[in-house]
Every structure is written in structure tokens, then in C-alpha cells.
Design an enzyme around this catalytic site. Sequence first.
Site, short mmCIF file in Angstrom:
data_model
loop_
_atom_site.label_atom_id
_atom_site.label_comp_id
_atom_site.label_asym_id
_atom_site.label_seq_id
_atom_site.Cartn_x
_atom_site.Cartn_y
_atom_site.Cartn_z
N GLU A 91 -0.87 -17.32 -8.54
CA GLU A 91 0.14 -16.34 -9.49
C GLU A 91 1.50 -16.60 -9.23
O GLU A 91 2.34 -15.99 -9.90
CB GLU A 91 -0.40 -15.05 -9.17
CG GLU A 91 -1.71 -14.56 -9.81
CD GLU A 91 -1.99 -12.96 -9.66
OE1 GLU A 91 -3.33 -12.95 -10.24
OE2 GLU A 91 -1.42 -12.42 -9.03
N ASN A 115 -12.47 -1.02 -5.01
CA ASN A 115 -12.04 -1.25 -6.59
C ASN A 115 -13.15 -1.62 -7.42
O ASN A 115 -13.87 -2.97 -7.15
CB ASN A 115 -10.86 -2.23 -6.41
CG ASN A 115 -10.58 -2.42 -7.88
OD1 ASN A 115 -10.73 -2.14 -9.13
ND2 ASN A 115 -9.68 -3.78 -8.07
N CYS A 162 -6.24 -5.73 -7.17
CA CYS A 162 -6.19 -5.14 -5.66
C CYS A 162 -5.57 -6.43 -5.09
O CYS A 162 -5.17 -6.32 -3.89
CB CYS A 162 -7.55 -4.60 -5.13
SG CYS A 162 -8.96 -5.69 -5.49
N HIS A 163 -5.92 -7.50 -5.27
CA HIS A 163 -5.40 -8.66 -4.44
C HIS A 163 -3.95 -9.01 -4.39
O HIS A 163 -3.33 -9.53 -3.44
CB HIS A 163 -5.77 -10.13 -5.08
CG HIS A 163 -5.29 -10.36 -6.46
ND1 HIS A 163 -6.09 -9.93 -7.78
CD2 HIS A 163 -4.56 -11.15 -7.10
CE1 HIS A 163 -5.56 -10.21 -8.85
NE2 HIS A 163 -4.71 -11.15 -8.42
N TYR A 194 0.77 -1.17 -0.05
CA TYR A 194 0.08 -0.20 -0.10
C TYR A 194 0.85 1.18 -0.13
O TYR A 194 0.79 2.15 -0.68
CB TYR A 194 -0.74 0.05 1.27
CG TYR A 194 -1.95 -1.02 1.20
CD1 TYR A 194 -3.24 -1.14 0.64
CD2 TYR A 194 -1.70 -2.31 2.02
CE1 TYR A 194 -4.04 -2.16 0.46
CE2 TYR A 194 -2.59 -3.21 1.93
CZ TYR A 194 -3.78 -3.00 1.25
OH TYR A 194 -4.48 -4.18 1.22
#
Length: 198
Positions: A164, A129, A137-138, A108
Site C-alpha cells: 500500500e 474485526n 485493521c492492518h 490505536y
Amino acid sequence: MIHVYAEEVDGLWCGVAYDGEKVFATNFGSRKESTLKGLLSSIPDNVHFQQVTKPSDFAKHVVQAIKKIYDGKDASTDFSLNMEHLPKYTGKVLKTALLIPTGYVASYGGIAKAAGGGARAVGNVMASNPFAPIVPCHRVVCSDMTLGGYGGGLSLKLALLKREARGCRSEKEVPIDGRKLLVFPVETVLNKLSKTYA
């Protein structure tokens, strides 16, 4: 007129609110009702919309991108996200988060350095979002590499990040309008969490 479309793809509901080839909102979930509710909450109040059952090829392309991102795959997100109705700062933060590559996370505070403002303000933007998971945003975490918050719940955020993981080994810098966004391999978060809960 904004068109709202949701489709179930292999057990996941993927939704898009669009006008022509501009995306106003995206959302995903396990239930059609909650996916549509999330989409509708992101549409500007003064804009007419209609739910469609026969989507355009563009809408199908966006739905496929949502599913690929959910599955941890690279997806083409070359479509236009309509941010004109959003506050300028919100748009700046969302555009910055959009640049976090698959396999990496940013903090952040790191986004705040690149986009301006503070970490808390970035967190507020991520919490609302309208383009999840297109704007990833994840992939935004706390500076100590813990998960922070997530609208879909922390277990979903962790599952997305696990899918990911690409085996990346070092941090890198993403250039943004003369500034740089520092991103870290997803493994940094996964390793931190495995030690915390070992």
C-alpha cells in the site's frame, strides 16, 4: 437468510457473508476452510445461513474489492456493512478505521481519540474485526509506528502495508463527526521497521 460465499482469486481465498446488498462479514486467507471458518465465526448466532456456489453480482463485487485491497490497490468499498448486531462502540471504532485511506496508517490511540475509549479497547475491536480487509485493521499500528498485532500474523500485516506504500510524505487529518483522525504515511512504519532491524 445470510449467504456465505468464498472464491479463490489468483491463489487467495476471498469470502463474504451477505444478505441482499448488506455485508455481514468478509475474510481472506490461503485456504478455503480457514476463510469460511472466519466468516462463520462473525455471523450472529441466531441467524440462519447457507453456503452458496453461485454468488450474486453484489457478492462478486465484494470479493473483487477484497482481492484489490489485498494487492494494495484502491478499491470501491461503497457497500453497506451490517453492524446492527455489534456493540455500538465496536461499530464506531470500525467506522473510524474504515476511513483510513490507502497509503496511510493510524495508531490505536489516534482511533481512540476520534472514536472514544482507549487504545486497548480499540485493539480489542481490531482483533475481532469481522470485515477484514474491507475495514483495514492492518492499517492500525502502535503509537511508536511499530506493527502491534494482527490476526493473520505480523508478516502478513507488513506485506499488506508494503503493497500500500504510495510515496506519501506527510501526515494528514481525516474529519470524523466533528473530530479528526490523524493518519501517517505507510512509509513512516516501513522506515521505522527498517531502522529497527537494520
